[in-house]
Scaffold this motif. Structure first.
Motif, mmCIF file in Angstrom:
data_model
loop_
_atom_site.group_PDB
_atom_site.id
_atom_site.type_symbol
_atom_site.label_atom_id
_atom_site.label_comp_id
_atom_site.label_asym_id
_atom_site.label_seq_id
_atom_site.Cartn_x
_atom_site.Cartn_y
_atom_site.Cartn_z
ATOM 1 N N ASP A 1 15.454 45.096 -18.985
ATOM 2 C CA ASP A 1 15.616 45.425 -20.028
ATOM 3 C C ASP A 1 15.055 47.197 -19.953
ATOM 4 O OD1 ASP A 1 15.440 43.240 -21.491
ATOM 5 O OD2 ASP A 1 13.916 42.925 -22.235
ATOM 6 N N GLU A 2 14.654 47.725 -18.955
ATOM 7 C CA GLU A 2 14.488 48.964 -19.238
ATOM 8 C C GLU A 2 15.803 49.448 -18.739
ATOM 9 O OE1 GLU A 2 10.987 49.660 -16.780
ATOM 10 O OE2 GLU A 2 8.947 48.677 -18.507
ATOM 11 N N LEU A 3 16.114 48.658 -17.375
ATOM 12 C CA LEU A 3 17.480 49.642 -17.079
ATOM 13 C C LEU A 3 18.377 49.686 -18.379
ATOM 14 C CD1 LEU A 3 18.595 50.071 -14.819
ATOM 15 C CD2 LEU A 3 19.376 48.043 -14.295
ATOM 16 N N ALA A 4 18.409 47.974 -19.120
ATOM 17 C CA ALA A 4 19.388 48.015 -19.980
ATOM 18 C C ALA A 4 19.353 49.683 -20.956
ATOM 19 C CB ALA A 4 19.443 46.365 -20.885
ATOM 20 N N LEU A 5 18.061 49.447 -21.483
ATOM 21 C CA LEU A 5 18.059 51.171 -22.227
ATOM 22 C C LEU A 5 18.255 52.019 -21.880
ATOM 23 C CD1 LEU A 5 17.277 51.590 -25.432
ATOM 24 C CD2 LEU A 5 15.091 51.756 -24.417
ATOM 25 N N GLU A 6 18.131 52.829 -20.433
ATOM 26 C CA GLU A 6 18.347 53.847 -19.797
ATOM 27 C C GLU A 6 19.966 53.719 -19.513
ATOM 28 O OE1 GLU A 6 17.479 53.622 -16.129
ATOM 29 O OE2 GLU A 6 15.048 53.533 -16.630
ATOM 30 N N ASN A 7 21.058 52.401 -19.269
ATOM 31 C CA ASN A 7 22.088 52.487 -19.350
ATOM 32 C C ASN A 7 23.035 52.579 -21.411
ATOM 33 O OD1 ASN A 7 22.935 52.492 -16.765
ATOM 34 N ND2 ASN A 7 22.458 50.482 -16.372
ATOM 35 N N LEU A 8 22.505 52.000 -21.844
ATOM 36 C CA LEU A 8 22.369 51.773 -23.291
ATOM 37 C C LEU A 8 22.692 53.561 -24.005
ATOM 38 C CD1 LEU A 8 21.627 48.669 -24.108
ATOM 39 C CD2 LEU A 8 24.126 49.629 -24.230
ATOM 40 N N VAL A 9 21.590 54.104 -23.413
ATOM 41 C CA VAL A 9 21.319 55.861 -24.360
ATOM 42 C C VAL A 9 22.389 56.329 -23.216
ATOM 43 C CG1 VAL A 9 19.409 57.812 -23.950
ATOM 44 C CG2 VAL A 9 18.953 55.500 -24.283
ATOM 45 N N LEU A 10 22.608 56.512 -22.276
ATOM 46 C CA LEU A 10 24.243 56.904 -21.618
ATOM 47 C C LEU A 10 25.318 57.008 -22.534
ATOM 48 C CD1 LEU A 10 23.367 56.609 -17.687
ATOM 49 C CD2 LEU A 10 22.348 58.962 -19.281
ATOM 50 N N ALA A 11 26.251 55.043 -22.172
ATOM 51 C CA ALA A 11 26.852 54.980 -22.951
ATOM 52 C C ALA A 11 26.598 55.615 -24.783
ATOM 53 C CB ALA A 11 27.072 53.322 -23.038
ATOM 54 N N ALA A 12 25.963 55.715 -25.187
ATOM 55 C CA ALA A 12 25.846 55.997 -27.058
ATOM 56 C C ALA A 12 26.472 57.357 -27.026
ATOM 57 C CB ALA A 12 24.329 55.465 -27.611
ATOM 58 N N ARG A 13 25.245 58.285 -25.710
ATOM 59 C CA ARG A 13 25.945 59.817 -25.947
ATOM 60 C C ARG A 13 27.596 60.050 -26.046
ATOM 61 N NH1 ARG A 13 20.331 60.922 -22.479
ATOM 62 N NH2 ARG A 13 18.896 61.292 -24.813
ATOM 63 N N ALA B 1 32.645 45.258 -17.777
ATOM 64 C CA ALA B 1 31.216 43.524 -17.467
ATOM 65 C C ALA B 1 31.045 43.141 -16.721
ATOM 66 C CB ALA B 1 31.582 42.972 -19.531
ATOM 67 N N GLY B 2 32.144 42.992 -15.524
ATOM 68 C CA GLY B 2 31.992 42.326 -14.021
ATOM 69 C C GLY B 2 32.632 40.997 -14.499
ATOM 70 N N GLN B 3 32.998 40.490 -14.110
ATOM 71 C CA GLN B 3 33.726 39.580 -14.526
ATOM 72 C C GLN B 3 33.811 38.523 -15.218
ATOM 73 O OE1 GLN B 3 36.303 38.499 -11.087
ATOM 74 N NE2 GLN B 3 35.211 41.041 -10.843
ATOM 75 N N LEU B 4 35.062 39.188 -16.612
ATOM 76 C CA LEU B 4 34.633 39.253 -17.869
ATOM 77 C C LEU B 4 36.592 38.990 -18.100
ATOM 78 C CD1 LEU B 4 33.333 38.209 -20.130
ATOM 79 C CD2 LEU B 4 33.540 40.073 -20.948
ATOM 80 N N PRO B 5 37.058 37.552 -18.009
ATOM 81 C CA PRO B 5 36.318 36.284 -17.817
ATOM 82 C C PRO B 5 36.144 35.640 -16.618
ATOM 83 C CG PRO B 5 38.885 36.072 -18.045
ATOM 84 C CD PRO B 5 38.727 37.571 -18.428
ATOM 85 N N GLY B 6 34.790 35.282 -16.176
ATOM 86 C CA GLY B 6 34.144 34.986 -15.082
ATOM 87 C C GLY B 6 32.714 34.840 -15.417
ATOM 88 N N PRO B 7 32.049 34.904 -14.163
ATOM 89 C CA PRO B 7 30.651 34.712 -14.581
ATOM 90 C C PRO B 7 29.859 35.012 -14.974
ATOM 91 C CG PRO B 7 30.929 35.062 -11.678
ATOM 92 C CD PRO B 7 32.044 35.247 -13.102
ATOM 93 N N ASP B 8 30.152 36.662 -15.475
ATOM 94 C CA ASP B 8 29.596 37.283 -15.581
ATOM 95 C C ASP B 8 29.587 37.985 -17.258
ATOM 96 O OD1 ASP B 8 29.136 38.003 -13.074
ATOM 97 O OD2 ASP B 8 30.581 39.478 -12.749
ATOM 98 N N ARG B 9 28.795 38.626 -17.610
ATOM 99 C CA ARG B 9 28.439 39.242 -18.585
ATOM 100 C C ARG B 9 27.977 40.421 -19.512
ATOM 101 N NH1 ARG B 9 30.688 34.438 -19.293
ATOM 102 N NH2 ARG B 9 30.146 32.884 -20.388
ATOM 103 N N GLY B 10 28.742 41.165 -18.436
ATOM 104 C CA GLY B 10 28.483 42.309 -18.452
ATOM 105 C C GLY B 10 27.484 42.559 -17.276
ATOM 106 N N ALA B 11 27.107 44.387 -16.601
ATOM 107 C CA ALA B 11 26.659 44.992 -15.786
ATOM 108 C C ALA B 11 25.668 45.868 -16.015
ATOM 109 C CB ALA B 11 27.900 45.491 -14.868
ATOM 110 N N LEU B 12 25.087 46.242 -17.680
ATOM 111 C CA LEU B 12 24.465 47.387 -18.025
ATOM 112 C C LEU B 12 23.019 46.620 -17.369
ATOM 113 C CD1 LEU B 12 22.932 47.218 -20.467
ATOM 114 C CD2 LEU B 12 25.367 47.530 -21.284
ATOM 115 N N SER B 13 22.494 46.112 -17.417
ATOM 116 C CA SER B 13 21.015 45.665 -17.140
ATOM 117 C C SER B 13 20.879 45.138 -15.341
ATOM 118 C CB SER B 13 20.054 44.320 -18.178
ATOM 119 O OG SER B 13 21.268 43.119 -18.355
ATOM 120 N N VAL B 14 21.685 44.857 -14.878
ATOM 121 C CA VAL B 14 21.735 44.131 -13.513
ATOM 122 C C VAL B 14 21.350 45.201 -12.654
ATOM 123 C CG1 VAL B 14 23.390 42.873 -12.249
ATOM 124 C CG2 VAL B 14 23.198 42.698 -14.422
#
Length: 277
Positions: A131-143, A74-87
């Motif tokens: 959001d499109e990138l996020a959905l692509e990555n979340l589909v991969l993660a769900a699988r 999820a990136g730098q967590l704790p820190g400035p990031d709140r995840g990476a999958l939509s970045v």
């Protein structure tokens, strides 16, 4: 019902942080807990050496603790990031490099819940493209989660503390859950219902539980204000957890709160109620 009828786990990424990672499972066990959860422990890399994975597995097993929740990178967590999958760019690539490794580690320790933090909005990038990138990555993660018999969790954070994070309502997270399930047909995307974050967003917690308990795959708690242990603020946490149980939720409740002395902060929970049932 009350706290004694729930199943709790300790988040070792926010509690016992004064200890090295590999010593935290034993500390939780010494306080009476048998279940723990973690953010991605190696924030500097999505792909740690196998020796580091093996060492964490051994620490969990030696302590007699079950890992019940794990974040994907999820990136730098704790820190400035709140995840990476939509970045876009390197961070999305790092998330993808982490997917199978995190899923395989979860399988190796019997962890059945993998949390995918959505990521912050990026200045100058079209939110729709994110959001499109996020959905692509979340589909991969769900699988990948499905491959190891796990659920994929989607979490709401709170806007005051995470102003660039787009999922700042239960409804927004549920919309993503539904999109992922529609795209995969697997049905294993679930809502991570964090009562603290929802309260910080001024949501009606009773209404959220009534509406979304059946889509909830994991619960986390902290009191408001201050993100401390139950009883340090004003949230009716015992009442809310009773409502969740009555609505059919039987999963774990992660203790994701801040405390200078983790063991002392568990005084609200009788020792005999700490071991997961």
């Amino acid at each position: 019902m009350g706290y004694t009828d729930q199943r709790f786990d300790v988040n070792l990424s926010i509690l016992y942080t004064e200890l090295p990672l590999l010593e935290r499972p034993a500390a939780a066990a010494a306080a009476g807990f048998t279940a723990v959860e973690l953010w991605w422990p190696w924030i500097e890399t999505p792909t740690p050496d196998q020796s580091e994975l093996d060492a964490l597995k051994e620490a969990l097993e030696d302590a007699g603790t079950q890992l019940v929740g794990l974040n994907f990178y999820a990136g730098q967590l704790p820190g400035p990031d709140r995840g990476a999958l939509s970045v876009p760019g390197e961070e999305s690539d790092r998330f993808r490099a982490n997917i199978d490794l995190a899923a395989d580690f979860a399988q190796s320790v019997g962890c059945k819940a993998l949390n995918a933090l959505y990521g912050n909005r990026v200045e100058g990038v079209d939110p729709t493209a994110q959001d499109e990138l996020a959905l692509e990555n979340l589909v991969l993660a769900a699988r990948a989660a499905d491959r190891v018999g796990a659920v994929l969790l989607i979490e709401t954070l709170n806007k005051p503390e995470s102003p660039l994070y787009p999922l700042v309502s239960a409804e927004a997270a549920i919309e993503v859950v539904d999109k992922v399930n529609a795209a995969t047909g697997l049905g294993n995307a679930k809502f991570l219902l964090d009562l603290y974050h929802l309260a910080m967003n001024d949501e009606d917690l009773h209404a959220v539980i009534t509406k979304y308990a059946d889509k909830t795959g994991h619960v986390q708690i902290a009191d408001k204000p201050g993100r401390g242990a139950p009883g340090t603020g004003g949230l009716p946490l015992e009442e809310l957890l009773d409502q969740l149980a009555q609505a059919g939720y039987e999963g774990y409740i992660g203790l994701e709160y801040k405390a200078a002395d983790a063991t002392a902060s568990f005084a609200w929970l009788p020792t005999e109620a700490r071991a997961a049932k």
